[in-house]
Scaffold this active site. Structure first.
Site, PDB file in Angstrom:
ATOM      1  NE  ARG A 224      -2.858  -1.286   3.329  1.00 57.91           N
ATOM      2  CZ  ARG A 224      -3.305  -2.472   3.744  1.00 57.91           C
ATOM      3  NH1 ARG A 224      -4.131  -3.177   3.005  1.00 57.91           N
ATOM      4  NH2 ARG A 224      -2.929  -2.962   4.896  1.00 57.91           N
ATOM      5  CG  ASP A 265     -15.558  -7.127  -1.332  1.00 54.05           C
ATOM      6  OD1 ASP A 265     -14.330  -7.141  -1.140  1.00 54.05           O
ATOM      7  OD2 ASP A 265     -16.300  -8.103  -1.058  1.00 54.05           O
ATOM      8  CG  ASP A 312      -5.783  -7.535  -2.335  1.00 56.88           C
ATOM      9  OD1 ASP A 312      -5.322  -8.682  -2.429  1.00 56.88           O
ATOM     10  OD2 ASP A 312      -5.757  -6.864  -1.286  1.00 56.88           O
ATOM     11  CB  CYS A 352      -3.071 -13.922  -0.908  1.00 58.03           C
ATOM     12  SG  CYS A 352      -4.827 -14.135  -1.181  1.00 58.03           S
TER      13      CYS A 352
HETATM   14  C1  LIG Z   1      -7.908 -10.546  -0.340  1.00 54.97           C
HETATM   15  S1  LIG Z   1      -9.414  -9.829   0.144  1.00 54.97           S
HETATM   16  C2  LIG Z   1      -9.169  -8.166  -0.279  1.00 54.97           C
HETATM   17  C3  LIG Z   1      -8.422  -7.358   0.735  1.00 54.97           C
HETATM   18  C4  LIG Z   1      -8.524  -5.884   0.531  1.00 54.97           C
HETATM   19  N1  LIG Z   1      -8.141  -5.486  -0.791  1.00 54.97           N
HETATM   20  C5  LIG Z   1      -7.733  -5.114   1.581  1.00 54.97           C
HETATM   21  O1  LIG Z   1      -6.671  -4.568   1.264  1.00 54.97           O
HETATM   22  O2  LIG Z   1      -8.180  -5.084   2.732  1.00 54.97           O
HETATM   23  C6  LIG Z   1     -10.508 -10.373  -1.098  1.00 54.97           C
HETATM   24  C7  LIG Z   1     -11.870  -9.693  -1.114  1.00 54.97           C
HETATM   25  O3  LIG Z   1     -12.523 -10.135  -2.293  1.00 54.97           O
HETATM   26  C8  LIG Z   1     -13.909 -10.269  -2.030  1.00 54.97           C
HETATM   27  N2  LIG Z   1     -14.396 -11.208  -3.066  1.00 54.97           N
HETATM   28  C9  LIG Z   1     -14.183 -12.532  -3.134  1.00 54.97           C
HETATM   29  N3  LIG Z   1     -14.690 -13.030  -4.274  1.00 54.97           N
HETATM   30  C10 LIG Z   1     -15.238 -11.971  -4.934  1.00 54.97           C
HETATM   31  C11 LIG Z   1     -15.912 -11.846  -6.157  1.00 54.97           C
HETATM   32  N4  LIG Z   1     -16.092 -12.915  -6.961  1.00 54.97           N
HETATM   33  N5  LIG Z   1     -16.360 -10.626  -6.526  1.00 54.97           N
HETATM   34  C12 LIG Z   1     -16.176  -9.547  -5.718  1.00 54.97           C
HETATM   35  N6  LIG Z   1     -15.535  -9.621  -4.536  1.00 54.97           N
HETATM   36  C13 LIG Z   1     -15.073 -10.808  -4.150  1.00 54.97           C
HETATM   37  C14 LIG Z   1     -13.990 -10.752  -0.623  1.00 54.97           C
HETATM   38  O4  LIG Z   1     -15.234 -10.386  -0.062  1.00 54.97           O
HETATM   39  C15 LIG Z   1     -12.806 -10.022   0.015  1.00 54.97           C
HETATM   40  O5  LIG Z   1     -13.253  -8.832   0.609  1.00 54.97           O
END
Ligand SMILES: C[S@@+](CC[C@H](N)C(=O)[O-])C[C@H]1O[C@@H](n2cnc3c(N)ncnc32)[C@H](O)[C@@H]1O
Length: 411
Positions: A224, A265, A312, A352
């Site tokens: 970040r 999201d 992400d 990840c």
């Molecule tokens: C690795 S986390 C992201 C972390 C975030 N970018 C941060 O820095 O705090 C992945 C996110 O993707 C969302 N997610 C998972 N599958 C998804 C999808 N098919 N479409 C949209 N969001 C999704 C999850 O709800 C989660 O919040």
């Protein structure tokens, strides 16, 4: 949760392991697979503390789980006479390694195998913390950890712990046949469910009791900072934050002078935390758009162009058998994300999945950009933050990859 079974020294039952496993433990690997366990004692509980032995020699002490493919995890190498003492020693050393922490600075205090505490994560969100046990074996040691953690935080970090959440709800616990739950050890539940987390002056709101991970993605801290530097030099930038969760990237961009951020999201719970974060940073609604949408659906319909796109997503590669399918999903996501870039824009993209190597990740990004008939410069490569170290002898402890791809136009 299993009951505590702490035994000192020779009283720990022996688990005989194969020569191959003994060599790996000697080389710094802390896992023993179930097919490397030479003999099991049916009279013992399914999960117990133990000494790992081969040819009359003790290789280490730790715990055994009959139900898990990773049947043994080593907590102390060599002939450790007192497992509880080793546990507390490793915990103290992990805390000392995180010093000094600036007042109010959040940090991962314990990163599992990498801190020689297999299955244990402790994240510190001052003045609260989350203790996460990811294995049935570590569960045996949780009561001792909960009892000692406040005193160690006071002695080593000079801070008073005002709340502690116990998280035993990670999906990896299914592989351990361990129950899944979370609870408040002490402190105000309301405060733990809406904790104020500050990173480099940006305020986030995290649910330490049931949010994703332990409530916040501390592992992206250093990546970040790349975004922050980039946006600071481009005031007014338009940013797209895909899979934004509580706004880790986009909120940072707004606080660094981005003109507008679109957050995407599919989780309503994540977007509730994002909203609280926007309010905590007094961001005017005119600078944001929030899309509660599946990411591929959003990308298929969105006509906008952005100066920065952040992708992400969650770990698509959950196991080796689904690697090919997951690679396709990453490639598609990155191709679509790339296509949303304005000329001179940068795509900050992450994976990840620990099963995907940094080189494989770059290669798939290369295929995604080529498919979109683009040209990119790699202007940033990052990994997990320094408080999530990788144990050199266990590549499995390295998982996060982040790349910054600058769109260059050749015409
Ligand atoms: C690795 S986390 C992201 C972390 C975030 N970018 C941060 O820095 O705090 C992945 C996110 O993707 C969302 N997610 C998972 N599958 C998804 C999808 N098919 N479409 C949209 N969001 C999704 C999850 O709800 C989660 O919040």
């Amino acid at each position: 949760m299993a009951t505590t079974l702490l035994m000192a020294g020779d009283a720990l039952p022996e688990v005989p392991i194969s020569l191959r496993a003994a060599r790996r433990v000697a080389a710094g690997v802390l896992w023993i697979y179930s097919n490397e366990v030479a003999q099991r004692d049916p009279a013992l509980p399914a999960v117990h503390l133990c000494r790992f032995v081969h040819g009359g020699r003790t290789l280490g002490a730790g715990y055994f789980n009959r139900h898990s493919l990773i049947a043994g995890r080593v907590l102390a190498r060599g002939d450790e006479p007192d497992l509880a003492a080793a546990l507390l020693r490793h915990l103290k050393e992990a805390l000392v390694r995180r010093r000094p922490l600036a007042p109010g600075e959040s940090s991962r205090l314990v990163f599992s195998e990498a801190d020689l505490l297999p299955g244990l994560v402790i994240d510190y969100y001052p003045p609260c913390a989350v203790l996460q046990s990811n294995t049935a074996g570590m569960d045996l040691l949780v009561p001792l950890l909960v009892e000692r953690l406040p005193g160690l935080v006071a002695d080593i970090l000079g801070a008073r712990l005002e709340g502690l959440a116990l998280r035993c709800d990670g999906s990896a616990r299914r592989l351990e046949a361990a129950e899944r739950f979370s609870r408040v050890c002490f402190g105000d539940p309301g405060r733990l469910a809406a904790a104020a987390v500050e990173e480099d002056g940006v305020r986030y709101v995290a649910d330490l009791l049931s949010g994703q991970k332990t409530g916040f993605f501390l592992d992206q801290r250093e990546n970040r900072r790349f975004l922050a530097r980039w946006v600071r030099r481009r005031p007014g930038a338009r940013v797209l934050d895909l899979c934004c969760y509580s706004g880790g990237w986009g909120l940072r961009a707004l606080c660094e002078g981005a003109g507008h951020v679109t957050f995407v999201d599919e989780s309503r719970e994540a977007l509730r935390l994002l909203q609280a974060g926007l309010e905590a940073n007094r961001i005017s609604p005119g600078r944001t758009r929030v899309a509660a949408q599946e990411v591929f659906e959003f990308l298929a319909a969105d006509p906008e162009r952005y100066d920065v796109v952040v992708a992400d997503p969650p770990a698509f590669v959950k196991s080796r058998p689904n690697l090919a399918k997951a690679l396709k999903a990453y490639q598609r996501l990155n191709r679509l994300a790339w296509q949303r870039l304005a000329p001179g824009g940068v795509l900050i993209t992450c994976s990840c999945s620990h099963l995907l190597t940094p080189d494989e990740f770059l290669a798939l990004l290369g295929r995604a950009v080529a498919q979109a008939e683009g040209m990119a410069q790699v202007v940033y490569r990052g990994g997990q933050a320094a408080d999530h170290p990788q144990l050199l002898s266990m590549p499995e402890t390295g998982y996060l990859k982040c790349a910054g791809l600058l769109r260059i136009d050749t015409a």
